[in-house]
Design an enzyme around this catalytic site. Structure first.
Site, PDB file in Angstrom:
ATOM      1  N   HIS A 121       0.854  -1.190   0.000  1.00 31.18           N
ATOM      2  CA  HIS A 121       0.000   0.000   0.000  1.00 31.18           C
ATOM      3  C   HIS A 121       0.889   1.239   0.000  1.00 31.18           C
ATOM      4  O   HIS A 121       1.841   1.329   0.782  1.00 31.18           O
ATOM      5  CB  HIS A 121      -0.902   0.000   1.242  1.00 31.18           C
ATOM      6  CG  HIS A 121      -1.677   1.268   1.436  1.00 31.18           C
ATOM      7  ND1 HIS A 121      -1.334   2.215   2.388  1.00 31.18           N
ATOM      8  CD2 HIS A 121      -2.770   1.760   0.800  1.00 31.18           C
ATOM      9  CE1 HIS A 121      -2.188   3.218   2.336  1.00 31.18           C
ATOM     10  NE2 HIS A 121      -3.069   2.968   1.379  1.00 31.18           N
ATOM     11  N   HIS A 167       1.519  11.115  -2.246  1.00 27.21           N
ATOM     12  CA  HIS A 167       0.295  10.881  -1.495  1.00 27.21           C
ATOM     13  C   HIS A 167      -0.479  12.191  -1.465  1.00 27.21           C
ATOM     14  O   HIS A 167      -0.121  13.118  -0.733  1.00 27.21           O
ATOM     15  CB  HIS A 167       0.627  10.408  -0.073  1.00 27.21           C
ATOM     16  CG  HIS A 167      -0.536   9.793   0.627  1.00 27.21           C
ATOM     17  ND1 HIS A 167      -0.570   9.577   1.985  1.00 27.21           N
ATOM     18  CD2 HIS A 167      -1.721   9.341   0.158  1.00 27.21           C
ATOM     19  CE1 HIS A 167      -1.719   9.025   2.317  1.00 27.21           C
ATOM     20  NE2 HIS A 167      -2.431   8.870   1.227  1.00 27.21           N
TER      21      HIS A 167
END
Length: 488
Positions: A121, A167
């Site tokens: 992830h 991100h």
């Protein structure tokens, strides 16, 4: 009995008596069975490996490797192993809980949906989810450990004319997409020859999708798996995809929305609880934002697909997305095509309360990815067994994290030769769909005996845990929900 002293305040010393425990009686009896005159020879050790340990393919070379690993110890004898050396071997790395064989022994010819995949992830992050750097190093480390699914978040750069990996909505620094692709290409098949899946969380406009298509095509070339049709009726097998790279993503929504779709967003968000039919647990705002980001990025809309750059769309071998509507729609099965669905760990837990059978039925043909909830800003992880027990193939973990759940994940994928693919047990694939809520009779009871927790001084300095005293260890036994029929 030995002693250790620790200096305190430069002037004083604390002295501790350490009791060295002897091998348990069971180990002494076992040693006597496979030794002669107090010495275990090379042939004796091989006999122990074959007859007692069940390592039927063990050779004299394997036994010699164990001998060689103990040569640096004073307790080693050229004629063979004494009791203390044999006991040290039992506690060492060469006597791991799984078979030392690195051979892939599961059937690898079944569709991809029949396997658990070693899944990462936010694979580019070096630390926490808010402010750490993005780099290719975590990607390289993950691939070399056998991870088979790499996640990259794609965003426009500051000038809107380049693609970067970061991100979104955080303070994390970006990394160039091309560097990530090259890192994957160079390290994809060092630990395993079975396929690598790259999941794109795509936030790009059409012109940058075109750039991504060009970069992916040039970087991977023949390594890239391109399906003959846009919609697969069934996923191919890992065996047929050896040394191949697969792309899994969906058309981005935020740049492709029509005015009508924008006007319906508020009503869509307000109906979240209705989608769960009253099953939604209370969530913090940060968790809801994380969930909405995933939903927004993975909405299946035909008009969006038609607007996507054709070259980019043809790269996608695993289509991802959530159909419109409630949970039952998300888990709907189309016999004419297969797809990937993503749920947060909390969404999965909520769904399993009433729809466990539906989830397992869905994962018999389709792929289910589970990802950490948004509040795990320290890159912690969750219990993977909830996903595995319901057939979720891609239980995504923060590989740069730490802790017992990550150790469970790493242990799981040491199975099957460490190739990154573990075949699901038959009960998750049966036509008579397994109901995880039903209590079944006990088939087998496993007993574990813990003899001792000594040996820390072989790997750590005396002051590693405490500057002024030796460590006090304890043993904690946890009962974990296990996939008992899993062959390792």
């Amino acid at each position: 009995m030995s002693r250790q002293s620790f200096k305190v305040c430069f002037c004083f010393r604390r002295i501790f008596k350490l009791r060295v425990l002897e091998p348990p009686e069971e180990v002494k009896i076992l040693f006597d069975q496979y030794s002669q005159n107090g010495t275990m020879s090379l042939d004796n050790l091989r006999g122990f490996l074959v007859e007692f340990q069940g390592e039927y393919n063990a050779t004299r070379d394997d036994a010699q490797a164990i001998f060689n690993s103990l040569k640096h110890l004073n307790i080693f004898s050229r004629r063979g192993l004494h009791l203390e050396a044999f006991f040290r071997y039992l506690l060492g790395d060469l006597n791991g809980p799984l078979s030392p064989s690195r051979v892939v022994h599961h059937d690898m010819t079944q569709p991809l949906a029949h396997y658990f995949l070693y899944t990462g992830h936010n694979s580019y992050l070096t630390g926490n989810q808010l402010s750490s750097d993005s780099s290719v190093e975590p990607i390289i480390k993950a691939l070399r450990r056998g991870v088979r699914v790499i996640e990259l978040d794609l965003w426009p750069g500051s000038k809107k004319d380049e693609v970067e990996v970061r991100h979104g909505g955080t303070l994390t620094n970006p990394v160039d997409l091309l560097k990530c692709l090259n890192a994957i290409k160079d390290n994809a098949f060092q630990a395993s020859e079975y396929p690598v899946v790259i999941t794109f969380e795509d936030h790009l406009p059409a012109n940058l999708q075109d750039q991504v298509a060009e970069m992916v095509t040039k970087t991977f070339g023949d390594m890239l798996y391109r399906p003959e049709t846009d919609q697969l009726r069934e996923f191919p097998s890992p065996e047929s995809l050896k040394k191949k790279v697969m792309i899994s993503t969906k058309p981005p929504k935020e740049y492709l929305e029509t005015p009508s779709s924008k006007s319906t967003k508020r009503s869509k968000i307000s109906s979240k609880k209705e989608q769960w039919n009253g099953e939604t647990a209370s969530k913090s705002d940060s968790e809801i934002c994380d969930k909405d980001d995933e939903d927004e990025g993975e909405s299946l809309q035909e008009e969006d697909e038609q607007m996507t750059v054709p070259e980019y769309r043809h790269l996608i071998s695993i289509n991802a997305g959530k159909p419109k509507g409630a949970l039952q729609n998300w888990l709907s099965i189309d016999e004419k095509k297969v797809r990937r669905l993503s749920l947060s760990e909390q969404e999965l837990e909520n769904a399993t309360r009433r729809h466990g059978v539906d989830i397992i039925r869905f994962t018999q043909r389709n792929l289910l990815r589970v990802y950490p909830k948004g509040t795990r800003i320290t890159s912690s992880n969750y219990n993977p067994f909830v996903g595995w027990a319901h057939g979720a193939q891609m239980v995504a973990f923060n590989m740069q994290g730490y802790g017992k759940h990550l150790w469970v994940m790493q242990g799981m994928f040491k199975a099957n030769g460490g190739c990154g693919y573990v075949k699901k047990p038959d009960f998750l694939l049966s036509n008579e769909v397994f109901d995880p809520s039903v209590r079944l009779p006990v088939k087998k009871i496993l007993k574990v005996t813990i003899y001792m927790g000594e040996g820390w001084d072989l790997d750590f300095r005396r002051t590693h845990f405490d500057m002024y005293s030796p460590p006090d260890f304890f043993v904690k036994v946890r009962r974990l929900m296990a996939l008992c029929l899993l062959q390792v």
